[in-house]
Write an enzyme that holds these catalytic residues in place. Structure first.
Site, mmCIF file in Angstrom:
data_model
loop_
_atom_site.group_PDB
_atom_site.id
_atom_site.type_symbol
_atom_site.label_atom_id
_atom_site.label_comp_id
_atom_site.label_asym_id
_atom_site.label_seq_id
_atom_site.Cartn_x
_atom_site.Cartn_y
_atom_site.Cartn_z
ATOM 1 N N SER A 113 -19.064 -22.561 12.081
ATOM 2 C CA SER A 113 -19.440 -21.645 13.149
ATOM 3 C C SER A 113 -20.154 -20.407 12.626
ATOM 4 C CB SER A 113 -18.184 -21.204 13.900
ATOM 5 O OG SER A 113 -18.459 -20.152 14.802
ATOM 6 N N TYR A 137 -10.379 -17.128 14.552
ATOM 7 C CA TYR A 137 -11.218 -18.321 14.666
ATOM 8 C C TYR A 137 -12.264 -18.354 13.554
ATOM 9 C CZ TYR A 137 -14.915 -21.419 16.228
ATOM 10 O OH TYR A 137 -15.883 -22.396 16.279
ATOM 11 N N LYS A 141 -12.518 -21.058 10.335
ATOM 12 C CA LYS A 141 -13.672 -21.899 10.020
ATOM 13 C C LYS A 141 -14.131 -21.687 8.575
ATOM 14 C CE LYS A 141 -14.419 -24.404 13.640
ATOM 15 N NZ LYS A 141 -14.358 -25.888 13.556
#
Length: 320
Positions: A113, A137, A141
């Site tokens: 991402s 998040y 990643k």
């Protein structure tokens, strides 16, 4: 293919089918949709944190490579649910790699991402731009990329990670983005329910004062997953990470204007305050991916919106 029943995953599954590459989908359907999986493609309903289930699926279907798209992808929500985010995205990836090693599966394409960059201090992000994630998040990643790197050093695992930016549109009328947090479904949901879409902040240091983002069509993204998997299978050398970016951004207001033009619904967006942590601009160069992964922008902004609108109307039974 983990997460193959999700919005992006389902497009990747179909892209594999179009070139004759058989797939099996492993998805717990926490955010995916069983009806997104094409007829004839096996669906294993299981989580990547269940190592035994993953091993069984790899063995039963004689899997030779993995595209890992499963994960908890909501950056904002991850701040409130860090443990869940790490369990799904870090523990899940570690368990997947453990199962792959046990079954002798030695190649993987990882869904990463743009969130790994946080708020970049450059106009155009490249793979050499410093990573500085600002949410659990984004951190999860980046850790996923590290796990692949370290497992590659330890076992010879062949891998690459594809860093997504703002994935939009639809490659088929029956595949739609059902995320409650992404801009396109938020805007289209508002219009079909009679509400006015909202812009968060109009005082950024951008040409029209609204945030600029890198919007890419989901079908273009899927094509590069096929290229990455084929390259790994052929033994070609790939970089550890690639940005799937356009090199040129669109502002939120430009998207709103395009939505009004495509849908025929005239509206003036409501203006709200900035959201905390929203950078003014995130745009990435896709030059490396263009060189190695058949990456290019095949869709205009109008085509991105039109394809999303068609899929949205079909999903919600809205007449044309």
């Amino acid at each position: 293919m983990t997460g193959g029943a999700g919005y992006i995953g389902a497009h990747v599954v179909r892209a594999f089918g179009e070139v004759g590459l058989p797939t099996v989908v492993l998805d717990d359907l926490s955010s995916g949709h069983a009806q997104f999986v094409p007829e004839g493609v096996p669906l294993v309903r299981a989580s990547v944190v269940d190592t035994a289930a993953v091993r069984a699926a790899l063995a039963k279907h004689r899997v030779t490579g993995v595209v890992h798209l499963a994960g908890f992808k909501y950056a904002g929500v991850s701040v409130q649910r860090p443990l869940h985010t790490y369990e799904q995205n870090v523990t899940g990836t570690a368990h997947l790699l453990e199962a792959m090693a046990a079954e002798g599966v030695e190649q993987i394409v990882f869904s990463s991402s743009a969130a790994v960059y946080g708020t970049p201090d450059v106009d155009t992000v490249t793979e050499q731009t410093a990573t500085s994630p600002e949410s659990p998040y984004g951190e999860s990643k980046l850790i996923g990329e590290w796990l692949l790197r370290d497992q590659g050093r330890a076992s010879g695992l062949r891998h690459t990670s594809l860093r997504y930016f703002n994935v939009v549109g639809s490659g088929a009328p029956d595949l739609y983005d059902s995320s409650p947090h992404n801009l396109f479904p938020l805007v289209l949901d508002a219009l079909t329910s009679g509400r006015t879409p909202r812009i968060n902040g109009t005082d950024y240091a951008t040409p029209d004062g609204t945030c600029v983002r890198d919007y890419v069509h989901v079908a273009d993204l899927a094509t590069s997953h096929v290229a990455a998997a084929q390259a790994l299978a052929s033994g070609a050398a790939l970089d550890p990470v690639y940005n799937l970016g356009s090199g040129d951004g669109l502002s939120v207001r430009q998207i709103m204007t395009t939505v009004a033009q495509v849908t025929g619904i005239d509206f003036e967006p409501e203006i709200a305050d900035r959201r905390p942590g929203d950078p003014a601009r995130i745009v990435a160069s896709g030059e490396a991916a263009a060189r190695d992964l058949d990456w290019r922008m095949r869709h205009t902004a109008e085509q991105m919106v039109a394809s999303a609108w068609d899929a949205h109307r079909r999903a919600h039974g809205t007449p044309a």
